[in-house]
Design a protein around this motif. Structure first.
Motif, PDB file in Angstrom:
ATOM      1  N   ASP A 188      85.279 111.352  48.589  1.00  0.00           N
ATOM      2  CA  ASP A 188      84.730 112.381  50.205  1.00  0.00           C
ATOM      3  C   ASP A 188      83.262 110.676  50.451  1.00  0.00           C
ATOM      4  O   ASP A 188      82.346 111.774  49.922  1.00  0.00           O
ATOM      5  CB  ASP A 188      84.552 113.478  50.439  1.00  0.00           C
ATOM      6  CG  ASP A 188      84.045 114.192  51.361  1.00  0.00           C
ATOM      7  OD1 ASP A 188      84.177 112.736  52.729  1.00  0.00           O
ATOM      8  OD2 ASP A 188      83.414 114.448  51.565  1.00  0.00           O
TER       9      ASP A 188
ATOM     10  N   PHE B 277      80.826 113.500  45.714  1.00  0.00           N
ATOM     11  CA  PHE B 277      82.173 114.362  46.266  1.00  0.00           C
ATOM     12  C   PHE B 277      82.993 113.364  45.959  1.00  0.00           C
ATOM     13  O   PHE B 277      83.462 112.563  46.367  1.00  0.00           O
ATOM     14  CB  PHE B 277      81.542 115.391  47.017  1.00  0.00           C
ATOM     15  CG  PHE B 277      80.004 115.811  47.284  1.00  0.00           C
ATOM     16  CD1 PHE B 277      79.600 117.071  45.543  1.00  0.00           C
ATOM     17  CD2 PHE B 277      78.891 115.591  47.672  1.00  0.00           C
ATOM     18  CE1 PHE B 277      78.719 117.549  45.988  1.00  0.00           C
ATOM     19  CE2 PHE B 277      78.184 115.630  47.050  1.00  0.00           C
ATOM     20  CZ  PHE B 277      77.388 116.791  46.872  1.00  0.00           C
ATOM     21  N   ASP B 278      83.935 114.202  44.564  1.00  0.00           N
ATOM     22  CA  ASP B 278      85.604 113.792  45.531  1.00  0.00           C
ATOM     23  C   ASP B 278      85.982 114.636  46.066  1.00  0.00           C
ATOM     24  O   ASP B 278      85.640 115.542  46.599  1.00  0.00           O
ATOM     25  CB  ASP B 278      85.980 113.389  43.912  1.00  0.00           C
ATOM     26  CG  ASP B 278      86.223 114.744  42.733  1.00  0.00           C
ATOM     27  OD1 ASP B 278      86.004 116.017  43.680  1.00  0.00           O
ATOM     28  OD2 ASP B 278      86.272 115.219  41.865  1.00  0.00           O
ATOM     29  N   LEU B 279      87.135 115.194  46.398  1.00  0.00           N
ATOM     30  CA  LEU B 279      88.505 115.743  46.784  1.00  0.00           C
ATOM     31  C   LEU B 279      89.025 117.099  46.529  1.00  0.00           C
ATOM     32  O   LEU B 279      89.636 117.916  47.656  1.00  0.00           O
ATOM     33  CB  LEU B 279      89.118 115.158  47.478  1.00  0.00           C
ATOM     34  CG  LEU B 279      88.804 113.482  48.408  1.00  0.00           C
ATOM     35  CD1 LEU B 279      90.085 113.444  49.253  1.00  0.00           C
ATOM     36  CD2 LEU B 279      87.738 114.602  49.615  1.00  0.00           C
ATOM     37  N   THR B 280      88.410 117.446  45.183  1.00  0.00           N
ATOM     38  CA  THR B 280      88.835 118.014  44.327  1.00  0.00           C
ATOM     39  C   THR B 280      88.006 118.804  43.381  1.00  0.00           C
ATOM     40  O   THR B 280      88.147 120.382  43.071  1.00  0.00           O
ATOM     41  CB  THR B 280      89.780 117.996  43.350  1.00  0.00           C
ATOM     42  OG1 THR B 280      89.516 117.000  42.601  1.00  0.00           O
ATOM     43  CG2 THR B 280      91.134 116.931  44.206  1.00  0.00           C
TER      44      THR B 280
ATOM     45  N   ARG C 166      81.862 121.920  44.448  1.00  0.00           N
ATOM     46  CA  ARG C 166      80.728 121.238  44.923  1.00  0.00           C
ATOM     47  C   ARG C 166      79.696 122.167  43.777  1.00  0.00           C
ATOM     48  O   ARG C 166      78.778 121.509  43.407  1.00  0.00           O
ATOM     49  CB  ARG C 166      80.945 120.352  45.881  1.00  0.00           C
ATOM     50  CG  ARG C 166      81.926 119.828  45.987  1.00  0.00           C
ATOM     51  CD  ARG C 166      81.850 119.194  47.703  1.00  0.00           C
ATOM     52  NE  ARG C 166      82.800 118.133  48.010  1.00  0.00           N
ATOM     53  CZ  ARG C 166      82.819 116.932  48.972  1.00  0.00           C
ATOM     54  NH1 ARG C 166      82.293 117.882  50.322  1.00  0.00           N
ATOM     55  NH2 ARG C 166      84.431 116.615  49.129  1.00  0.00           N
TER      56      ARG C 166
ATOM     57  N   LYS D   6      87.071 124.419  52.389  1.00  0.00           N
ATOM     58  CA  LYS D   6      87.326 123.779  50.902  1.00  0.00           C
ATOM     59  C   LYS D   6      86.574 124.084  49.407  1.00  0.00           C
ATOM     60  O   LYS D   6      87.036 124.650  48.496  1.00  0.00           O
ATOM     61  CB  LYS D   6      87.707 122.221  50.597  1.00  0.00           C
ATOM     62  CG  LYS D   6      88.329 121.664  51.402  1.00  0.00           C
ATOM     63  CD  LYS D   6      89.058 120.346  51.531  1.00  0.00           C
ATOM     64  CE  LYS D   6      90.018 119.961  52.099  1.00  0.00           C
ATOM     65  NZ  LYS D   6      90.037 118.668  52.276  1.00  0.00           N
ATOM     66  N   PHE D   7      85.107 124.630  49.443  1.00  0.00           N
ATOM     67  CA  PHE D   7      84.589 124.659  47.675  1.00  0.00           C
ATOM     68  C   PHE D   7      83.345 125.779  49.059  1.00  0.00           C
ATOM     69  O   PHE D   7      82.564 125.345  49.195  1.00  0.00           O
ATOM     70  CB  PHE D   7      83.923 123.358  47.726  1.00  0.00           C
ATOM     71  CG  PHE D   7      84.664 122.270  47.906  1.00  0.00           C
ATOM     72  CD1 PHE D   7      85.852 123.157  46.671  1.00  0.00           C
ATOM     73  CD2 PHE D   7      84.984 121.269  48.250  1.00  0.00           C
ATOM     74  CE1 PHE D   7      86.804 121.615  45.737  1.00  0.00           C
ATOM     75  CE2 PHE D   7      85.565 120.286  47.943  1.00  0.00           C
ATOM     76  CZ  PHE D   7      86.724 120.620  46.801  1.00  0.00           C
TER      77      PHE D   7
ATOM     78  N   GLU E 137      80.803 119.675  56.396  1.00  0.00           N
ATOM     79  CA  GLU E 137      81.047 118.899  55.843  1.00  0.00           C
ATOM     80  C   GLU E 137      80.722 118.608  54.521  1.00  0.00           C
ATOM     81  O   GLU E 137      81.545 118.327  53.188  1.00  0.00           O
ATOM     82  CB  GLU E 137      80.089 117.485  56.578  1.00  0.00           C
ATOM     83  CG  GLU E 137      81.181 117.711  57.500  1.00  0.00           C
ATOM     84  CD  GLU E 137      80.539 116.318  58.583  1.00  0.00           C
ATOM     85  OE1 GLU E 137      79.547 115.753  58.166  1.00  0.00           O
ATOM     86  OE2 GLU E 137      80.747 115.893  59.801  1.00  0.00           O
TER      87      GLU E 137
ATOM     88  N   GLY F 244      83.355 120.376  52.204  1.00  0.00           N
ATOM     89  CA  GLY F 244      84.936 120.307  51.790  1.00  0.00           C
ATOM     90  C   GLY F 244      84.922 119.926  52.926  1.00  0.00           C
ATOM     91  O   GLY F 244      86.320 119.808  53.363  1.00  0.00           O
TER      92      GLY F 244
ATOM     93  N   THR G  84      89.479 124.389  56.327  1.00  0.00           N
ATOM     94  CA  THR G  84      90.731 124.765  55.499  1.00  0.00           C
ATOM     95  C   THR G  84      92.051 124.761  56.888  1.00  0.00           C
ATOM     96  O   THR G  84      91.027 124.911  57.412  1.00  0.00           O
ATOM     97  CB  THR G  84      91.052 125.740  54.240  1.00  0.00           C
ATOM     98  OG1 THR G  84      90.898 126.935  54.711  1.00  0.00           O
ATOM     99  CG2 THR G  84      90.031 125.627  53.774  1.00  0.00           C
TER     100      THR G  84
END
Length: 840
Positions: A437, A484-487, A490, A521-522, A539, A542, A545
């Protein structure tokens, strides 16, 4: 005398603790001390702890024997009694102390206290540094015997029992091995006695050559030394086993010290004295050997020599940032530099500017002195006897580093320099892992003014577009960057940062944390960064949704009034048009679309026109899906429809897991062995049952009557749930018999046969069968229980195609094995479902 015995016993315990370094280790056993009658001999080294009976045996010994035993163990009776004690000094055992406790009881309590003190002393001893050089004597003394086959030096002094080999050649050839007798002479044939004792080997060769040349014309002599004599020397002082020792005539001082077991911790390694005829012949410093490999001081011994090891003086300890931490003995040079040199020099992780010296002053108090070894004054610092020197070590943390966490291709530590920025470390998007991200990252810093943790967010993509601007943050030492990644979760990545922020909270300074819930998302807790508003928090979490209800959200905020009361507020916000500033403890809830459901599916298989996986909406029924699937085929057998539900599958799996654990426990403790004098169930049967449980997969079947639903869907249809599965089997004209029968199998349906006849066709029941509880599972899963009479003597509901006859295990007969019945019942149900599915 009883009190004296108790004191000696406590002292023996003390001695045992000192020898073995731990209270639980092996110790001396008084029982093995018995030599003749009730006399005690020397204690063995690896015996067991003395028992109460053995201590009582020791106390029953006469006083003289107790004192002799104490003396043999190095225990002075006077130290225990405060001086010589005779019969007149015996305590009056008839007197009672004021607290009604006997002196014997009180003394025993003192012994226990001494034992506790010994434990503390033992721990202190274990923490002491080793004495430098003593490890040299840990090897067996046999390994340090002088070699007997080396050339004899010219200055070797001959004595009685030495063997001289004289070889004559020329006019006469002969070899004569001759031993020096007590008078110091050898008897050379054809010449007579020759006195050689006290001569050096070189002088003896000259004498023999000259004598042969004078007395035997045309004959010459070659003289060598054969076997060497042994000499007796004394090794006294601070050695493990002082006394007299027989050593080879070529032995040196170190050989004799090894023979005595080595020097004790109290002995000096730098002032080893060699005395001959009462005169001091020389001194040896073992440090010359240990530190420089110099053996010049290791003199050869003569008979009657005395090696004396005095106690060590001027000993100091050094530890910390040196290569060889130990206790050293200082000699002439008592400076700190000399000690460091003996300790192998400074280690590569030392901090020489910080040296701590602990010493005992004249008042008997410990004092601390600091020195700087990087300066001349520190190197020349004079040490005193008993000083403890600690050289500082380098700090564990690195003060000029930047840490990169998360999805960088090369995360880890990077060197900091003034003015360094994010793009100096990660210059472009190609240096991060795909799927990162790049719109949001977290920077954790430590305030140089307060030392407290502060956080801020920035955009890596913006920094790459405009490097060396305000969008590209300047970094400080100890900064940590989280990418951070998207999966990944966090809040879990930021757990350490969150914990630090929680620890910083105090009165009137709340935790610098915020919380976000709902359609992100998180969801979870996040650091409250500088000037953070709602959009930055979204942000960081994540993003929204697909279930988010537009940009509608709610902030729950609480504050503390002046009266120290909690005030809670709920504020509706438009997240896009009106970003709100966040305060510590705020909770942002992102609302979800009303009636939002995740994609739900069911599976329809078997005899339908279009089998497959169908997506359902909330409220859709079984008939709705069957209609979408085109209805049943002409070969369908709706009576045997198998309907399963995910919730029931989970419950069955849970029951299987519980039964497996219980059965494993029963097998482990032997609960399978029951009955009157025999095994009603063999252990191998239990193992087979356990294997069946392992292989069984739960079906989660729910009984439905599909023909009734098809005839009257308005009254009998029902809504479906996510994960439901419907299997319509093909018509099968068979009846299955399972359970406690000889051959569980299926038979062609015959309307003239009843349940008992089907069982007979399967070989009849086993000895563990419960014939009073036989039941029938209909094709649709419904269970009916016929008459209690054996094998359905009274006519009940008839057998139909697809039915299954189940013969259960007789748990009343096999006492205590109800778990077997529960287990086999689940296995039967799973087998029925598998049979229905397998018919497709």
């Amino acid at each position: 005398m009883i009190l004296l015995s108790q004191k000696i016993t406590a002292a023996i315990h003390k001695h045992w603790l000192h020898q073995h370094r731990t209270l639980k280790a092996t110790a001396y056993t008084l029982a093995t001390l018995t030599a003749l009658g009730s006399h005690f001999a020397a204690m063995p080294t690896y015996a067991q702890t003395p028992s109460a009976a053995q201590i009582a045996q020791f106390k029953a010994m006469p006083p003289a024997q107790q004192k002799a035993l104490a003396k043999s163990m190095g225990i002075d009776i006077a130290d225990l009694t405060g001086g010589a004690q005779g019969p007149a000094d015996e305590p009056n055992l008839s007197e009672k102390p004021a607290n009604d406790m006997s002196e014997e009881d009180g003394e025993l309590l003192d012994v226990d206290t001494d034992m506790e003190m010994d434990e503390d002393n033992l721990k202190e001893e274990e923490e002491k540094l080793p004495v430098f050089g003593l490890s040299l004597f840990k090897e067996a003394s046999d390994l340090f015997k002088p070699p007997a086959n080396i050339p004899v030096p010219a200055n070797y002094v001959l004595g009685p029992e030495d063997t001289i080999v004289i070889q004559l050649y020329g006019k006469e050839n002969a070899t004569h091995p001759l031993t020096v007798n007590r008078e110091g002479q050898i008897q050379l044939p054809n010449i007579g006695p020759i006195t050689v004792a006290g001569m050096t080997f070189a002088k003896m060769q000259e004498l023999i050559n000259m004598t042969v040349a004078e007395r035997m014309v045309g004959v010459k002599a070659s003289t060598t030394i054969g076997s060497l004599r042994t000499i007796r020397v004394f090794v006294l002082g601070e050695v493990e086993h002082p006394g007299s020792f027989s050593v080879g005539s070529l032995s040196t001082m170190t050989n004799a010290i090894f023979a005595s077991g080595g020097i004790t911790e109290m002995g000096s390694l730098r002032n080893i004295q060699l005395k001959r005829a009462g005169q001091l012949i020389g001194k040896m410093d073992l440090y010359d050997l240990l530190l420089a490999g110099d053996t010049s001081g290791d003199q050869r011994l003569l008979p009657g020599d005395v090696i004396f090891i005095p106690p060590a003086h001027n000993t100091v300890e050094i530890s910390g940032g040196v290569n060889r931490s130990a206790r050293y003995e200082l000699k002439d040079n008592k400076t700190l530099a000399a000690l460091v040199t003996m300790a192998g020099g400074l280690s590569n992780t030392s901090h020489a500017a910080k040296v701590s010296i602990t010493r005992v002053n004249k008042a008997g108090e410990r004092s601390l002195v600091n020195a700087d070894y990087t300066k001349a004054a520190g190197k020349g610092f004079k040490l005193h006897d008993g000083d403890q020197v600690i050289i500082g070590d380098a700090l564990e943390y690195i003060d000029n580093k930047i840490m990169i966490h998360g999805s960088a291709k090369r995360p880890g530590q990077y060197s900091w320099r003034p003015g360094i920025r994010f793009t100096d470390i990660i210059a472009n998007p190609y240096q991060v892992i795909p799927g990162t991200d790049i719109d949001i990252a977290l920077l954790q810093s430590m305030s140089p003014e307060t030392g407290r943790i502060e956080t801020r967010v920035f955009s890596p993509s913006a920094a790459w577009v405009k490097p060396y601007t305000e969008l590209d943050p300047v970094l400080n030492g100890y900064d940590e960057i989280y990418l951070f990644d998207l999966t990944s979760d966090r809040p879990a990545m930021l757990e350490k940062t969150i914990e630090l922020l929680q620890q910083q909270a105090r009165f009137k300074e709340r935790e610098q944390l915020v919380y976000i819930t709902g359609s992100v998302k998180f969801p979870g807790s996040y650091p409250l960064t500088m000037n953070m508003h709602t959009q930055e928090l979204i942000e960081l979490a994540g993003g929204l949704t697909e279930s988010a209800y537009g940009s509608n959200g709610e902030i729950t905020r609480y504050e503390i009034s002046e009266e120290l009361e909690r005030i809670v507020m709920h504020v509706n916000v438009n997240l896009q048009d009106d970003p709100r500033q966040l305060t510590p403890g705020d909770t942002l809830n992102i609302k979800q679309v009303p009636l939002w459901k995740k994609r739900e599916t069911i599976t329809v298989d078997g005899e339908v026109m279009f089998p497959g996986v169908y997506t359902i909406l909330p409220g859709e029924t079984l008939m709705d899906v069957l209609t979408r699937a085109g209805g049943l085929t002409p070969y369908a057998y709706p009576v045997g429809a198998v309907f399963s539900r995910e919730e029931l599958r989970n419950l069955e799996q849970q029951r299987l897991d519980e039964l497996r654990s219980k059965l494993e426990a029963d097998i482990a403790i032997g609960n399978t062995e029951v009955g009157v004098g025999k095994k009603d169930l063999e252990s191998d049967e239990a193992e087979q049952l356990l294997e069946k449980i392992e292989d069984t997969r739960p079906l989660g079947r729910m009984v439905i009557d599909l023909p009734i639903i098809l005839d009257d869907p308005g009254s009998n249809d029902f809504p479906l749930e996510d994960g439901d599965e419907l299997i319509i089997p093909r018509y099968k004209p068979s009846v299955t018999v399972i359970g406690e029968v000889q051959y569980p199998t299926s038979h062609f349906f015959n309307k003239k046969l009843n349940a008992g006849e089907y069982i007979k066709r399967s070989g009849g029941t086993k000895k563990h069968a419960d014939t009073d509880r036989i039941y029938i599972v209909k094709a649709n899963g419904r269970v009916i229980e016929p008459s209690r009479s054996k094998w359905f003597k009274v006519k009940t509901e008839g057998i139909e195609p697809g039915d299954t006859i189940v013969i259960p295990l007789d748990t009343d007969r096999v006492d205590g094995l109800e778990i077997w019945s529960k287990t086999t019942q689940i296995l039967y149900q799973a087998a029925l479902g598998a049979a229905a599915v397998g018919s497709l």
